[in-house]
Design an enzyme around this catalytic site. Structure first.
Site, short mmCIF file in Angstrom:
data_model
loop_
_atom_site.label_atom_id
_atom_site.label_comp_id
_atom_site.label_asym_id
_atom_site.label_seq_id
_atom_site.Cartn_x
_atom_site.Cartn_y
_atom_site.Cartn_z
N ASN A 182 5.27 59.25 83.01
CA ASN A 182 5.92 60.43 83.57
C ASN A 182 7.29 60.00 84.08
OD1 ASN A 182 6.74 62.69 84.90
ND2 ASN A 182 5.16 62.63 86.49
N TRP A 183 8.31 60.39 83.34
CA TRP A 183 9.66 59.95 83.72
C TRP A 183 10.29 60.82 84.80
CZ3 TRP A 183 11.74 59.04 78.03
CH2 TRP A 183 11.12 57.89 77.52
N LYS A 184 9.62 61.90 85.15
CA LYS A 184 10.13 62.80 86.20
C LYS A 184 11.58 63.20 85.86
CE LYS A 184 6.78 60.73 89.23
NZ LYS A 184 6.35 60.37 90.57
N HIS A 221 1.42 68.56 88.80
CA HIS A 221 1.79 67.29 89.43
C HIS A 221 2.03 67.53 90.92
CE1 HIS A 221 4.09 63.74 90.54
NE2 HIS A 221 3.48 63.16 89.52
N GLU A 237 4.29 66.66 92.82
CA GLU A 237 5.67 67.06 93.16
C GLU A 237 5.87 68.55 92.87
OE1 GLU A 237 7.38 63.86 90.91
OE2 GLU A 237 6.56 62.48 92.40
N GLY A 249 5.07 56.76 94.30
CA GLY A 249 6.43 56.32 94.59
C GLY A 249 6.57 55.55 95.89
N SER A 284 1.91 54.41 92.01
CA SER A 284 2.39 53.02 92.12
C SER A 284 1.65 52.05 91.20
CB SER A 284 2.34 52.55 93.58
OG SER A 284 3.20 53.34 94.38
P1 13P Z 1 4.77 56.22 90.62
O1 13P Z 1 4.11 55.42 89.53
O2 13P Z 1 6.27 56.08 90.63
O3 13P Z 1 4.14 56.01 91.96
O4 13P Z 1 4.53 57.78 90.26
C1 13P Z 1 3.24 58.17 89.93
C2 13P Z 1 3.31 59.55 89.41
O5 13P Z 1 3.58 60.49 90.12
C3 13P Z 1 3.04 59.74 87.97
O6 13P Z 1 2.88 61.08 87.66
#
Ligand code: 13P
Length: 254
Positions: free
Chosen positions: A9-11, A95, A97, A173, A213
């Protein structure tokens, strides 16, 4: 036997040029991987480019979000016909977020999940508790609410074909990963709840990914847990070598 899945997931990261450069560097690193499904979820603007670059490989492309309506006056939204046209076969839904920064609730997650399934694509439905939930001993109740609400009305066949990602919000994150034991405990709970919803056979076939993470260094211990079927990776998926290392580590450990 569940086929492991590793999803990136590159966000809100990577231009079209950056996403294409990643894909060009990444594909040769995973060309021999036949025992795991690999999915890349770029931002919408790079989805068609990544899907095109992946054509002819076993790597799939995913959208990070979608709207449930087929079209119309929904400024800023993207439909399932559009993501399918761009070449996506999977869609990340709910997600944390989206839930916490953009107000998505379980009802929206449910509409999106059902729309993705109706379009013949695979939803990767995200659930997970906040730190406050965990400290209040509310983890199981939050997961139950998200599962019951987000997956309401799904048939057993649907539950079998979706992917559920358990992502504890406090681990996203933050560099603070759930321990393998915490991940296994949550995943086992999720699988039991899915069994109550859709029957044991469907729950048994549903893939449950861990997210939060995940790094090359912790991927093996997490993936070795019996109810962890792969990972949804954010930060550590932005570099092709790092994500390829996670793919390799996880598929050997699952
Ligand atoms: P991180 O791996 O950066 O903690 O993010 C996880 C995430 O939200 C994947 O969708």
């Amino acid at each position: 036997m569940r086929t492991p899945m590793l999803a990136a997931n590159w966000k809100m990261n990577k231009t079209v040029a950056e996403a294409t450069a990643f894909t060009t560097a990444f594909l040769p690193l995973v060309a021999d991987v036949a025992d795991a499904e690999i999915v890349l979820a770029p931002p919408f603007t790079a989805l068609a480019a990544v899907a095109a670059a992946c054509r002819g490989s076993d790597v799939a492309a995913a959208a990070q979000n979608v709207h449930w309506e087929p079209g119309g006056a929904f400024t800023g939204e993207v439909s399932l016909a559009m993501v399918r046209d761009a070449g996506a076969s999977h869609v990340i839904v709910g997600h944390s977020e989206r839930r916490h920064l953009f107000g998505e609730d379980d009802d929206a997650v449910n509409r999106k999940t059902r729309a993705v399934l109706a379009a013949g694509l695979t939803p990767i439905v995200c659930i997970g508790e906040t730190l406050a939930d965990r400290e209040a001993d509310e983890t199981a109740a939050v997961l139950d609410r998200q599962i019951d609400g987000g997956l309401a009305g799904l048939a057993a066949d649907d539950v079998e074909s979706i992917v559920v990602a358990y992502e504890p919000v406090w681990a996203i994150g933050t560099g603070r990963t759930a321990t393998p034991e915490q991940a296994q405990q949550a995943h086992a709970h999720v699988r039991r709840r899915l069994a109550a919803l859709a029957g044991g056979a469907a729950a048994d076939r549903c893939r449950l990914l861990y997210g939060g993470s995940v790094k090359p260094a912790n991927a093996a211990d997490l993936s070795a847990q019996p109810d962890v079927d792969g990972a949804l990776v954010g930060g550590a998926s932005l570099d092709p070598r790092s994500f390829a290392k996670i793919v390799d580590t996880c598929r050997k450990a699952v």
